[in-house]
Design an enzyme around this catalytic site. Sequence first.
Site, PDB file in Angstrom:
ATOM      1  N   ARG A   1       0.746  -1.284   0.011  1.00  0.00           N
ATOM      2  CA  ARG A   1      -0.168   0.173  -0.007  1.00  0.00           C
ATOM      3  C   ARG A   1       0.875   1.268  -0.086  1.00  0.00           C
ATOM      4  O   ARG A   1       0.327   2.456   0.685  1.00  0.00           O
ATOM      5  CB  ARG A   1      -0.995  -0.030   1.356  1.00  0.00           C
ATOM      6  CG  ARG A   1      -2.118  -1.000   1.050  1.00  0.00           C
ATOM      7  CD  ARG A   1      -3.013  -0.743  -0.124  1.00  0.00           C
ATOM      8  NE  ARG A   1      -4.061  -1.561   0.037  1.00  0.00           N
ATOM      9  CZ  ARG A   1      -3.913  -2.754  -0.633  1.00  0.00           C
ATOM     10  NH1 ARG A   1      -2.873  -3.126  -1.306  1.00  0.00           N
ATOM     11  NH2 ARG A   1      -5.158  -3.757  -0.613  1.00  0.00           N
TER      12      ARG A   1
ATOM     13  N   SER B   1     -11.284  -0.757   2.126  1.00  0.00           N
ATOM     14  CA  SER B   1     -10.533  -1.169   3.700  1.00  0.00           C
ATOM     15  C   SER B   1     -10.253   0.186   4.234  1.00  0.00           C
ATOM     16  O   SER B   1      -9.579   1.043   3.556  1.00  0.00           O
ATOM     17  CB  SER B   1      -9.522  -2.115   3.345  1.00  0.00           C
ATOM     18  OG  SER B   1      -9.892  -3.305   2.824  1.00  0.00           O
TER      19      SER B   1
ATOM     20  N   GLU C   1      -5.616   3.039   5.908  1.00  0.00           N
ATOM     21  CA  GLU C   1      -5.321   2.847   4.518  1.00  0.00           C
ATOM     22  C   GLU C   1      -5.993   4.119   4.017  1.00  0.00           C
ATOM     23  O   GLU C   1      -5.444   4.653   2.853  1.00  0.00           O
ATOM     24  CB  GLU C   1      -5.616   1.510   4.232  1.00  0.00           C
ATOM     25  CG  GLU C   1      -5.512   1.282   2.682  1.00  0.00           C
ATOM     26  CD  GLU C   1      -5.947  -0.022   2.416  1.00  0.00           C
ATOM     27  OE1 GLU C   1      -5.605  -0.884   2.933  1.00  0.00           O
ATOM     28  OE2 GLU C   1      -6.291  -0.206   1.086  1.00  0.00           O
TER      29      GLU C   1
HETATM   30  C1  FAD Z   1     -15.615  -1.013  -2.671  1.00  0.00           C
HETATM   31  C2  FAD Z   1     -14.156  -0.543  -2.797  1.00  0.00           C
HETATM   32  C3  FAD Z   1     -13.457  -1.694  -2.805  1.00  0.00           C
HETATM   33  C4  FAD Z   1     -11.984  -1.427  -2.927  1.00  0.00           C
HETATM   34  N1  FAD Z   1     -11.134  -2.256  -3.038  1.00  0.00           N
HETATM   35  C5  FAD Z   1      -9.806  -2.295  -2.944  1.00  0.00           C
HETATM   36  C6  FAD Z   1      -8.691  -2.992  -3.017  1.00  0.00           C
HETATM   37  O1  FAD Z   1      -9.211  -4.536  -2.885  1.00  0.00           O
HETATM   38  N2  FAD Z   1      -7.564  -2.875  -3.173  1.00  0.00           N
HETATM   39  C7  FAD Z   1      -7.138  -1.530  -3.000  1.00  0.00           C
HETATM   40  O2  FAD Z   1      -5.834  -1.433  -3.037  1.00  0.00           O
HETATM   41  N3  FAD Z   1      -7.968  -0.480  -2.845  1.00  0.00           N
HETATM   42  C8  FAD Z   1      -9.270  -0.918  -3.002  1.00  0.00           C
HETATM   43  N4  FAD Z   1     -10.302   0.103  -2.788  1.00  0.00           N
HETATM   44  C9  FAD Z   1      -9.553   1.419  -2.678  1.00  0.00           C
HETATM   45  C10 FAD Z   1      -9.285   2.458  -3.764  1.00  0.00           C
HETATM   46  O3  FAD Z   1     -10.390   2.146  -5.005  1.00  0.00           O
HETATM   47  C11 FAD Z   1      -7.990   2.072  -4.462  1.00  0.00           C
HETATM   48  O4  FAD Z   1      -6.991   2.301  -3.649  1.00  0.00           O
HETATM   49  C12 FAD Z   1      -7.727   3.091  -5.475  1.00  0.00           C
HETATM   50  O5  FAD Z   1      -6.670   2.600  -6.362  1.00  0.00           O
HETATM   51  C13 FAD Z   1      -7.697   4.599  -5.269  1.00  0.00           C
HETATM   52  O6  FAD Z   1      -7.821   5.515  -6.499  1.00  0.00           O
HETATM   53  P1  FAD Z   1      -8.269   6.639  -6.836  1.00  0.00           P
HETATM   54  O7  FAD Z   1      -8.058   7.348  -7.996  1.00  0.00           O
HETATM   55  O8  FAD Z   1      -9.740   6.468  -6.247  1.00  0.00           O
HETATM   56  O9  FAD Z   1      -7.462   7.683  -5.500  1.00  0.00           O
HETATM   57  P2  FAD Z   1      -8.109   8.857  -4.771  1.00  0.00           P
HETATM   58  O10 FAD Z   1      -9.049   8.372  -3.675  1.00  0.00           O
HETATM   59  O11 FAD Z   1      -8.584   9.851  -5.530  1.00  0.00           O
HETATM   60  O12 FAD Z   1      -6.706   9.493  -4.279  1.00  0.00           O
HETATM   61  C14 FAD Z   1      -6.043   8.733  -3.054  1.00  0.00           C
HETATM   62  C15 FAD Z   1      -4.677   9.562  -2.729  1.00  0.00           C
HETATM   63  O13 FAD Z   1      -3.912   9.513  -3.907  1.00  0.00           O
HETATM   64  C16 FAD Z   1      -3.687  10.761  -4.463  1.00  0.00           C
HETATM   65  N5  FAD Z   1      -3.645  10.695  -5.853  1.00  0.00           N
HETATM   66  C17 FAD Z   1      -4.704  10.326  -6.841  1.00  0.00           C
HETATM   67  N6  FAD Z   1      -4.299  10.500  -8.029  1.00  0.00           N
HETATM   68  C18 FAD Z   1      -3.066  10.918  -8.107  1.00  0.00           C
HETATM   69  C19 FAD Z   1      -1.896  11.276  -9.050  1.00  0.00           C
HETATM   70  N7  FAD Z   1      -2.212  10.841 -10.322  1.00  0.00           N
HETATM   71  N8  FAD Z   1      -0.766  11.660  -8.886  1.00  0.00           N
HETATM   72  C20 FAD Z   1      -0.411  11.661  -7.189  1.00  0.00           C
HETATM   73  N9  FAD Z   1      -1.489  11.543  -6.316  1.00  0.00           N
HETATM   74  C21 FAD Z   1      -2.602  10.976  -6.802  1.00  0.00           C
HETATM   75  C22 FAD Z   1      -4.612  11.517  -3.780  1.00  0.00           C
HETATM   76  O14 FAD Z   1      -4.166  13.067  -3.562  1.00  0.00           O
HETATM   77  C23 FAD Z   1      -4.968  10.878  -2.401  1.00  0.00           C
HETATM   78  O15 FAD Z   1      -4.068  11.316  -1.814  1.00  0.00           O
HETATM   79  C24 FAD Z   1     -11.505  -0.209  -2.808  1.00  0.00           C
HETATM   80  C25 FAD Z   1     -12.488   0.895  -2.736  1.00  0.00           C
HETATM   81  C26 FAD Z   1     -13.837   0.832  -2.730  1.00  0.00           C
HETATM   82  C27 FAD Z   1     -14.858   1.740  -2.791  1.00  0.00           C
END
Ligand code: FAD
Length: 327
Positions: free
Chosen positions: A173, A224, A321
Amino acid sequence: MDQESINSIPGIQFNVLLKDYTTFRIGGRTKYFFIARTKNELIEIIKSARRNNLPFFILGGGSKLLISDKDFNGLVVKIQNSEFKVQDSQIFAGAGVLTPKLIAIALDNNLTGLEYLKGIPGTIGGAIRGNAGASGGSITGFIGDVIKQVEVFDKNKEKIKVFKNKECRFNYRTSVFKENQSLIILSCILQLKKGNKSEIEKRMNDYLEYRKKNQPLNFASCGSIFKNYVLSKSEVSNFNKKLIKEFPELENFIKKGTIPAGYLIDKCNLKGKIIGGAKVSEKHANFIVNFKNAKAKDVKELIDLIKNKVKDKFKIELEEEVQYFNF
Ligand SMILES: Cc1cc2nc3c(=O)[nH]c(=O)nc-3n(C[C@H](O)[C@H](O)[C@H](O)COP(=O)(O)OP(=O)(O)OC[C@H]3O[C@@H](n4cnc5c(N)ncnc54)[C@H](O)[C@@H]3O)c2cc1C
């Protein structure tokens, strides 16, 4: 940044409600909001915010975020540069490509290596930063395993840089992009392998079924809340015997070196615990769900309660996380 210069930026939006941009459906308003649809738009808006000393935040798919209920007196930049290109077993993807789109591209091109992303929302940029992945069910994988290189904009140096896989320092992570907040992910190249389409599709569907069975996918959440607890070498050899006697399942986890956060929370009898509109899921104790117009403060109070109870019972400090913004 003065009002006049902001108004001159095409596409800038005002007083936007951030809860509409998160999977938790939680978050206050941001004074300024901009959707960056290309790499250049992204770099230019960041440069412009910096020139004008305007605090800014990068938003991907908003699926790993708890945003406070307060208003943010700055700029939120939503990354949506979603161009992609497939060449042999490689996919080039802009940071804003959504993971469901990415795995559809992989499937269309008979490429294997992303099956565990099925059911994970968000952008590829967000996935790389947090080294998203999964280890439940029959499939294990992390995005860091298939990243060839990542292109970033270093906001402090105002320079574009390319990180090869080893330089990304992927770990559970985390990555160099999470450690160094100056690095904004612009794009990446994924190195996948040719595979059999129907087998790839079956693995994806099996994994989605596993998620549906084990996770509360019908409620708003951020996945999570806590990282699983990774034991140090000395903890593996000297784990509290009294606790092992009381909770015999611990022995197996200790052997593997990791105790699932969900197990610890469950054993504190917190499944179903409610604060305001937020609840510890009955289906998966490491999920907090927004079941009734939850506020960020409801979720935060539940998080604090969980941390305290787990610490009291197991002497273990759970680490979030979920990423906080504007607290
Ligand atoms: C139902 C559900 C199930 C999930 N299951 C999992 C799982 O099994 N495994 C897992 O790892 N995650 C899981 N997640 C969490 C999430 O979907 C992932 O971690 C996802 O990869 C986050 O990406 P995001 O674009 O939504 O990031 P965001 O939530 O938009 O951002 C997260 C962080 O990353 C930063 N960020 C975003 N984009 C960039 C960029 N381009 N450059 C620099 N910083 C950036 C943001 O500033 C923030 O600090 C789950 C979520 C849900 C709702």
